[in-house]
Write an enzyme that holds these catalytic residues in place. Structure first.
Site, PDB file in Angstrom:
ATOM      1  N   LYS A 178      -3.022   1.640   7.919  1.00  0.00           N
ATOM      2  CA  LYS A 178      -3.709   0.424   7.456  1.00  0.00           C
ATOM      3  C   LYS A 178      -4.799  -0.002   8.430  1.00  0.00           C
ATOM      4  O   LYS A 178      -4.550  -0.090   9.636  1.00  0.00           O
ATOM      5  CB  LYS A 178      -2.692  -0.724   7.337  1.00  0.00           C
ATOM      6  CG  LYS A 178      -1.699  -0.532   6.209  1.00  0.00           C
ATOM      7  CD  LYS A 178      -2.088  -1.390   5.018  1.00  0.00           C
ATOM      8  CE  LYS A 178      -1.059  -1.310   3.913  1.00  0.00           C
ATOM      9  NZ  LYS A 178      -0.178  -2.445   3.862  1.00  0.00           N
ATOM     10  N   LYS A 187      -6.503   4.362   0.407  1.00  0.00           N
ATOM     11  CA  LYS A 187      -5.513   3.471  -0.184  1.00  0.00           C
ATOM     12  C   LYS A 187      -6.301   2.374  -0.892  1.00  0.00           C
ATOM     13  O   LYS A 187      -6.917   1.527  -0.247  1.00  0.00           O
ATOM     14  CB  LYS A 187      -4.622   2.890   0.904  1.00  0.00           C
ATOM     15  CG  LYS A 187      -3.491   2.059   0.355  1.00  0.00           C
ATOM     16  CD  LYS A 187      -2.473   1.772   1.453  1.00  0.00           C
ATOM     17  CE  LYS A 187      -1.261   1.051   0.916  1.00  0.00           C
ATOM     18  NZ  LYS A 187      -1.543  -0.241   0.327  1.00  0.00           N
ATOM     19  N   ASP A 216     -25.696  -1.744 -25.748  1.00  0.00           N
ATOM     20  CA  ASP A 216     -25.141  -2.259 -27.000  1.00  0.00           C
ATOM     21  C   ASP A 216     -25.545  -1.399 -28.194  1.00  0.00           C
ATOM     22  O   ASP A 216     -24.752  -1.151 -29.096  1.00  0.00           O
ATOM     23  CB  ASP A 216     -25.601  -3.707 -27.234  1.00  0.00           C
ATOM     24  CG  ASP A 216     -24.914  -4.662 -26.259  1.00  0.00           C
ATOM     25  OD1 ASP A 216     -23.896  -4.263 -25.667  1.00  0.00           O
ATOM     26  OD2 ASP A 216     -25.406  -5.788 -26.092  1.00  0.00           O
TER      27      ASP A 216
HETATM   28  P1  AMP Z   1       2.166  -1.485   0.034  1.00  0.00           P
HETATM   29  O1  AMP Z   1       1.828  -2.291  -1.190  1.00  0.00           O
HETATM   30  O2  AMP Z   1       1.420  -1.912   1.262  1.00  0.00           O
HETATM   31  O3  AMP Z   1       3.631  -1.300   0.217  1.00  0.00           O
HETATM   32  O4  AMP Z   1       1.575  -0.030  -0.232  1.00  0.00           O
HETATM   33  C1  AMP Z   1       2.118   0.784  -1.234  1.00  0.00           C
HETATM   34  C2  AMP Z   1       1.234   0.772  -2.440  1.00  0.00           C
HETATM   35  O5  AMP Z   1      -0.048   1.268  -2.142  1.00  0.00           O
HETATM   36  C3  AMP Z   1       1.699   1.678  -3.515  1.00  0.00           C
HETATM   37  O6  AMP Z   1       2.715   1.087  -4.266  1.00  0.00           O
HETATM   38  C4  AMP Z   1       0.460   1.854  -4.341  1.00  0.00           C
HETATM   39  O7  AMP Z   1       0.372   0.818  -5.290  1.00  0.00           O
HETATM   40  C5  AMP Z   1      -0.674   1.621  -3.372  1.00  0.00           C
HETATM   41  N1  AMP Z   1      -1.608   2.741  -3.199  1.00  0.00           N
HETATM   42  C6  AMP Z   1      -2.943   2.611  -3.167  1.00  0.00           C
HETATM   43  N2  AMP Z   1      -3.561   3.781  -2.966  1.00  0.00           N
HETATM   44  C7  AMP Z   1      -2.584   4.716  -2.881  1.00  0.00           C
HETATM   45  C8  AMP Z   1      -2.590   6.134  -2.655  1.00  0.00           C
HETATM   46  N3  AMP Z   1      -3.712   6.816  -2.486  1.00  0.00           N
HETATM   47  N4  AMP Z   1      -1.387   6.756  -2.611  1.00  0.00           N
HETATM   48  C9  AMP Z   1      -0.239   6.061  -2.763  1.00  0.00           C
HETATM   49  N5  AMP Z   1      -0.174   4.738  -2.958  1.00  0.00           N
HETATM   50  C10 AMP Z   1      -1.323   4.055  -3.021  1.00  0.00           C
END
Ligand code: AMP
Ligand code: ZN
Length: 667
Positions: free
Chosen positions: A309, A114, A36
């Site tokens: 996944k 991801k 802070d």
């Molecule tokens: P899904 O929601 O399962 O269709 O996965 C697609 C989504 O994964 C994308 O729209 C992104 O929001 C997300 N995402 C998270 N990490 C990544 C990444 N490294 N590259 C691309 N998409 C990603």
């Protein structure tokens, strides 16, 4: 640079760094008060010298007054979804498929984690953040610019080397720590919990009051960059450039062919669990931007990317009932009976609710849809109601007024404790739980003493204490007759059980101490006690303050031991009568035990031993057990889903063993 400007830059850097450490890395290095003070000094200087203020100053991220509703805007380039793969075979299939469309292309990929959040598209014009859009339906999104401005790791202004027009897409998320803090606040205010950080992040990004968004501590990591001259740059280099221009960089990323991608996936299966935020897979992107262009997209997903996944650890299901289980000490634990669901490869029908307070906090009712999670523990737990369920008019669950098994009185034995217990000392449910523990793997390991048998043995009413089971050996023929008379007990199994009991009589003292079920005495404490006291008699006579001289024995454990001995004063004599002669620990001399001198690490999921049991067994066999693989490690005990530790052991050439091998050492 003037001293003043220098100081302001220093302060801004520090504030940014500490915010990042606090919100994203979950590793603050200074106190809140110290933080802070830094922020206050910066604000004061900025107010006095606006001309020197950093356009990206962290003080600009506190939010603006609330708005009525979000405007809808079109995406200049649609925001697509991603195709999914769940197995190695599906990844090979995908590679074969896209290679048919681009046969001369080199199959190399950029890989990154991801992040499990929600996507956001940021538009920079003249290197200033002008617009932030959610994905929406992919064609149009909602304009959440004010909210995005509050996110500490979204730059508001880019450095001169960045292109003047730039769109950055990435993931908005909340760290697990911030999510837990948020849920604690919500519990206190009686508001429904967020099931997971992702739900919390999406709820937060859609708040109309950006000042509140600022307080929640969202984070951002980019995964795509679009700019007019950027087309020729490969994905890995584009992401590195974003890092230089002030964005965060994925904590794990790599590039290579499919074989090396599979290695990355295997390592991250474990490593990702140590990150302060949730990830649900690995994204593969064809590295060459020219090939990406050629492959293009379907109307839903790009053909040049795919998400691998990991099996979900969190799923939704319906609560069919709430039952109460009675533990060894009589503790009543609510258990949710669930509509069967698959989680991380196994079918789940029940989940623990810990205690009545947790039940109340969740606001759980029979009929609710809930999120359940299977984490590191074996038993899944209920984390939250599915949003909206709290509004349903369902009757509140009843807290038992009597023991569900013996109908005895229930109550708290300790006011400081939330748990309620069955107060009947003769409750059969307690004996069932104690017997299961007694014969369990980390205790006397009595083969054949399964759950169904334990229940019948207790129902016979013949035994009041677990160790009275050994009376069956006093007159073996009668013992055999008794066991054979139980439902579905073949004579051969009865014979085997008697033999197992016989063998248990001389099991090591540490196992015996643990088996008795003394409150707070686990495997490790039992071992230390067995080393300090050569027999149960000696342990029974030890004074409370002498006990505390034993490592890991504090006043509570010592009191629990004394209490147990006072309750069963004749136990050592009774056991001697029953022919029990626990083996005193062998004097620890080098080379005497099968694994003496070994330095072992346990990783992954073993077929039948828990990690605690495996470590106890390793130690009993003379090995030293540590948590991390290093050059000193001499053996790695690995089970399924072993990750980084396995990879590291293999690179260091450390022998890798399995559970069967370990059991073979224990003859
Ligand atoms: P899904 O929601 O399962 O269709 O996965 C697609 C989504 O994964 C994308 O729209 C992104 O929001 C997300 N995402 C998270 N990490 C990544 C990444 N490294 N590259 C691309 N998409 C990603
Ligand atoms: Zn009871």
């Amino acid at each position: 640079m003037s001293d003043l400007r220098q100081r302001m830059k220093e302060l801004a850097d520090q504030v940014r760094m500490h915010r990042h450490r606090y919100y994203v890395l979950d590793q603050p290095v200074i106190s809140d008060t110290e933080y802070d003070a830094l922020e206050r000094e910066l604000r004061t200087l900025e107010a006095a010298h606006p001309e020197l203020a950093d356009p990206n100053s962290p003080t600009l991220r506190v939010g603006a007054p609330p708005i009525e509703a979000f405007e809808k805007r079109r995406h200049s380039v649609p925001m697509l979804s991603l195709d999914n793969a769940y197995t190695e075979a599906e990844l090979y299939e995908w590679e074969t498929k896209w290679l048919k469309l681009a046969p001369d292309a080199e199959p190399l990929y950029a890989t990154e984690l991801k992040v499990d959040g929600l996507s956001l598209s940021l538009r920079y014009e003249d290197r200033k953040l002008v617009e932030a859009l959610t994905r929406g339906d992919g064609e149009t999104g909602e304009r959440v610019t004010e909210n995005a401005r509050t996110i500490a790791d979204i730059p508001l202004v880019l450095p001169p080397e960045a292109p003047p027009l730039l769109t950055v897409r990435g993931e908005v998320f909340l760290s697990r720590k911030r999510w837990e803090e948020l849920n604690r606040q919500r519990d206190a205010r009686g508001e429904p919990r967020f099931a997971n950080p992702r739900n919390a992040a999406s709820g937060t990004l859609k708040l109309l009051d950006s000042r509140e968004v600022a307080a929640r501590g969202l984070s951002f990591l980019p995964w795509q960059a679009l700019w007019p001259d950027g087309e020729g740059m490969d994905h890995a280099r584009a992401m590195a450039s974003l890092g230089v221009w002030g964005f965060g960089v994925m904590p794990a990323h790599g590039k290579g062919d499919l074989a090396s991608v599979l290695g990355f996936i295997a390592i991250q299966a474990q490593a990702r669990l140590d990150l302060p935020f949730d990830t649900d897979g690995v994204v593969l992107k064809v590295l060459d931007p020219v090939v990406q262009q050629r492959l293009g997209a379907t109307d839903r997903v790009p053909r040049w990317a795919i998400a691998f996944k990991y099996p979900a650890t969190q799923v939704t299901t319906t609560v069919l009932g709430i039952t109460w289980q009675v533990g060894r000490s009589g503790k009543l634990t609510p258990v949710a009976e669930l509509e069967a669901v698959e989680v991380a490869g196994s079918t789940v029908r029940r989940a623990t609710l810990h205690n009545a307070d947790e039940l109340a906090r969740l606001g759980l009712r029979v009929g609710h849809r809930v999120f359940i999670e299977k984490g590191g523990e074996v038993i899944p737990k209920v984390v939250a109601l599915v949003p909206g369920e709290e509004a349903r008019d369902l009757p509140a669950p009843l807290i038992p007024k009597a023991c569900p098994v013996c109908a005895g009185e229930v109550g708290k034995t300790d006011d400081a404790e939330v748990a309620i217990r069955c107060l009947n000392p003769e409750c059969p449910a307690k004996l069932v739980a104690r017997l299961q523990h007694f014969g369990g793997r980390s205790a006397l390991d009595i083969e054949g003493l399964g759950e169904a048998l334990v229940e019948q043995v207790v129902a016979s009413g013949r035994f009041e204490q677990p160790w009275e089971l050994f009376t069956l050996l006093q007159e073996p023929l009668l013992g055999l007759a008794f066991l054979s008379g139980l439902d579905r007990m073949a004579e051969k199994s009865a014979q085997n059980l008697l033999e197992a009991l016989n063998a248990a009589r001389t099991k090591p003292l540490a196992r015996w101490i643990h088996a008795l079920g003394i409150p707070m005495v686990g495997v490790r404490t039992a071992e230390l006690l067995a080393e300090a006291y050569p027999s149960l008699e000696a342990l029974w006579m030890a004074e409370e303050n002498r006990l505390q001289a034993v490592e890991e024995v504090g006043p509570k454990v010592a009191a629990a031991l004394r209490g147990f001995a006072a309750l069963h004063p004749d136990l050592p004599a009774r056991l001697a009568e029953l022919g029990v002669q626990p083996a005193a620990p062998e004097p620890r001399e080098l080379g005497e035990l099968p694994l003496s001198g070994e330095v072992a690490v346990v990783t992954g999921t073993l077929p039948s031993l828990s990690r605690e049991e495996a470590e106890a067994l390793l130690k009993r066999l003379g090995a030293k057990v540590t948590g991390t693989v290093s050059a000193k490690t001499t053996l790695l005990l690995a089970g399924e889903k072993a990750g980084t530790k396995l990879a590291k052991a293999e690179t260091l050439g450390i022998p890798v063993r399995d559970e069967a091998w370990l059991r073979a050492q224990d003859k």
